[in-house]
Design an enzyme around this catalytic site. Structure first.
Site, PDB file in Angstrom:
ATOM      1  N   MET A 161       9.687   4.428  -1.459  1.00 50.45           N
ATOM      2  CA  MET A 161      10.720   3.690  -2.174  1.00 50.45           C
ATOM      3  C   MET A 161      10.564   3.998  -3.648  1.00 50.45           C
ATOM      4  O   MET A 161       9.465   3.916  -4.202  1.00 50.45           O
ATOM      5  CB  MET A 161      10.652   2.186  -1.898  1.00 50.45           C
ATOM      6  N   HIS A 439       1.161  -4.373  -7.620  1.00 52.98           N
ATOM      7  CA  HIS A 439       2.335  -3.742  -7.006  1.00 52.98           C
ATOM      8  C   HIS A 439       3.081  -4.685  -6.068  1.00 52.98           C
ATOM      9  O   HIS A 439       2.544  -5.646  -5.566  1.00 52.98           O
ATOM     10  CB  HIS A 439       1.985  -2.389  -6.346  1.00 52.98           C
ATOM     11  N   GLU A 440       4.352  -4.380  -5.912  1.00 54.32           N
ATOM     12  CA  GLU A 440       5.337  -5.251  -5.257  1.00 54.32           C
ATOM     13  C   GLU A 440       5.523  -6.560  -6.020  1.00 54.32           C
ATOM     14  O   GLU A 440       5.903  -7.581  -5.440  1.00 54.32           O
ATOM     15  CB  GLU A 440       4.970  -5.533  -3.786  1.00 54.32           C
ATOM     16  N   GLY A 441       5.261  -6.547  -7.323  1.00 56.62           N
ATOM     17  CA  GLY A 441       5.502  -7.713  -8.165  1.00 56.62           C
ATOM     18  C   GLY A 441       4.218  -8.400  -8.565  1.00 56.62           C
ATOM     19  O   GLY A 441       3.428  -8.802  -7.713  1.00 56.62           O
TER      20      GLY A 441
END
Length: 597
Positions: A161, A439-441
């Site tokens: 992604m 990561h991923e926020g």
């Protein structure tokens, strides 16, 4: 070598605490059985042990590098992903007509836990590919699925992604990558993406990037973001990789940990056209991407849990073997040293690790079961399961990421100087896991999501579902021996939560968004610690019911009860400080001027 996975605990969580075996009553899983699930998990452990654990340290020491324009990775990685593919794990949760086994998602997460614990770097490539394919299954057209998804499910192509850009990490509203319509309905993609895990390598025939971009002339902000399928190599009519699609590696990021997973800077449209295909409708890209991102948030939490577990097990093995010092009551200097596990402070450090990683595992698997409930559970319960899943997702991502880091710090402390060396793996696990709170926020993003959106979504229905489920488990635990501390501690924590939320939520408009969200981290900590306390109540209640008839497993169940007591007495009291801070709408951070630092 210390074990990287506690298989007994994984089985306990799946089949004793959670009703995983009962999922076979649902039509999608009717041909399964507990034995089938256990066989799949045994296969996963076997592959993880043989093909992933064997090169975890090599993946850390032999960082990705470029030779003659190609990224070089340890050869064992190729063997590992081939073994993963040959075992059928890329497609295991998909429909039978797609080559899958129709495994429940909770079982699939348990499968992936084996690989995350054995080698988090190499497991990153299948992890991203599976998430990419899952998104396509929901949003891509049938023709796109044929061209791009099926090769992912077969494990021949890998996926990524591509969201962030050098100037806009988590600020996706500011991305500038552009998609310009071409006469044939495809788009020319131009721009740069940063921090793209798995963005370039030679492990697969092709790489399919899910790219967020703006269609030329579209609106500013998130409403102008669309999602595109962009392959590394263009796809021929027969489905084989064709000519170069001008997705150019501009650089590799050299990381503190997670080193075996390539992390890339990619240029699109350099040296020629990069062609992409629009997924779904224009302007829906961010909403579509959240399908993969939310799945990834649970996966990140599980990855953190498994790194913490591997470190815990290594420090536990060391503490049982390492002899040093004597009991405080032993005054004879001629007495032999005792294993350090005999010292109270070492047991404290080990108990902290145990409650963090086993509590985190319980939470991750519970959330994974909610995914199944939203898709295959009774119709009347799917909406509530979805709201509860939404509420828990920022906690599932952030709490294990943070507290596995504390667990790994404690693992190093248990092992002393040895833990700080490369003679053992705990220092590698510590470096690897430091990425998971990012990561991923980040934690700040997860806290804002929880307080600013999830707690008030659907009129607060998700919170009501959570409170009712916790209360039901409290009621069901009444009368069980050995649960007083965890039951009383959880009740008190719930009271602190409801009082704090009752004080802050009605003041959102009065405070304004900046001050309202200023202490969102305290909401995340408060509710996270409480939810994990609930997970420990559930584990303790299961152990208390099983203990009277247990023989070989008696010590396992006693350990669960003692760990629940530890969590109740050492961790749950921390909820009050966060609750008080949140309720006060404290202005310390907002009133701090940047010039004062």
């Amino acid at each position: 070598m210390a074990p990287f996975l506690n298989r007994r605990d994984l089985s306990f969580q799946l089949f004793e605490v959670l009703p995983t075996a009962d999922l076979t009553a649902r039509p999608r899983f009717a041909e399964h059985s507990r034995e089938v699930y256990e066989d799949v998990l045994n296969l996963a452990y076997s592959v993880a042990e043989r093909y992933f654990a064997n090169h975890a340290r090599e993946a850390d020491l032999s960082e990705p590098h470029v030779v003659d324009g190609k990224v070089v990775l340890p050869p064992a990685m190729r063997d590992a992903v081939r073994a993963f593919r040959d075992a059928g794990f890329f497609s295991a949760h998909h429909d039978e007509d797609l080559g899958g086994l129709q495994l429940p998602w909770v079982v699939m997460q348990a499968v992936q836990a084996n690989f995350q614990a054995a080698n988090v770097s190499t497991s990153g490539y299948p992890f991203l590919t599976i998430g990419n394919a899952n998104l396509q299954r929901v949003f891509a057209s049938p023709e796109q699925q044929r061209r791009y998804m099926l090769p992912l499910l077969e494990g021949r192509w890998f996926g990524t992604m591509a969201l962030s850009e050098p100037h806009a990490g988590s600020g996706l509203a500011d991305i500038t990558t552009t998609a310009t319509a071409r006469p044939d309905g495809t788009y020319a993609i131009t721009g740069t993406k940063m921090w793209i895990s798995g963005g370039e390598h030679e492990l697969s025939e092709n790489i399919v990037h899910l790219v967020l971009a703006r269609i030329a002339g579209g609106p500013a902000g998130v409403k102008g973001i669309s999602l595109f399928l962009v392959p590394r190599y263009r796809v021929n009519e027969d489905g084989t990789p064709g000519e170069d699609n001008h997705v150019v590696l501009a650089g590799l990021n050299h990381k503190m940990g997670y080193r075996g997973t390539t992390n890339t800077l990619l240029n699109f449209g350099e040296g020629g056209e990069t062609i992409g295909e629009l997924v779904g409708e224009p302007g829906r890209g961010l909403a579509q991407m959240f399908h993969m991102m939310n799945e990834a948030r649970i996966g990140v939490g599980m990855g953190a849990v498994m790194l913490g577990t591997a470190g815990y097990l290594e420090s536990l093995a060391y503490a049982r073997e390492r002899r040093q010092g004597r009991h405080a009551s032993q005054k004879d200097p001629a007495a032999p040293p005792v294993p350090i596990i005999e010292h109270a402070d070492v047991r404290r450090l080990l108990l902290r690790q145990k409650v963090f990683v086993e509590g985190g595992l319980a939470l991750g698997l519970y959330a994974s079961l909610l995914v199944d409930d939203t898709q295959t559970g009774p119709e009347e319960g799917r909406a509530d399961a979805g709201l509860l899943l939404d509420l828990l997702t920022p906690i599932v991502k952030s709490w294990p990421s943070k507290y596995s880091q504390e667990a790994l710090s404690d693992a190093i402390q248990v092992m002393g100087g040895a833990g700080y060396t490369r003679d053992f793996n705990v220092e590698m696990y510590y470096r690897d896991n430091r990425l998971n709170p990012i990561h991923e926020g980040t934690e700040g993003i997860q806290g804002n999501d929880l307080l600013g959106r999830k707690l008030t979504q659907a009129g607060g229905r998700g919170l009501n579902v959570l409170l009712s489920r916790m209360q039901a488990d409290l009621n069901a635990s009444e009368g069980l021996e050995g649960l007083d501390e965890i039951r009383d501690g959880l009740r008190q924590a719930i009271t602190w939560n409801t009082q704090a939320l009752g004080a802050i939520l009605p003041r959102a408009a009065e405070l304004g968004p900046d001050l309202f969200l200023a202490n969102a981290n305290s909401a995340l900590e408060m509710l996270g610690h409480t939810v994990v306390g609930w997970m420990w109540l559930r584990q303790a209640a299961t152990a208390a019911r099983a203990l009277p008839g247990a023989r070989a497993d008696a010590d396992f169940y006693r350990g669960k009860l003692q760990a629940a007591r530890f969590y109740a007495t050492h961790e749950l009291p921390k909820v009050r400080a966060h609750a008080d801070l949140l309720a006060s709408a404290d202005r310390t951070t907002t009133d701090m001027h940047s010039e004062w630092f």
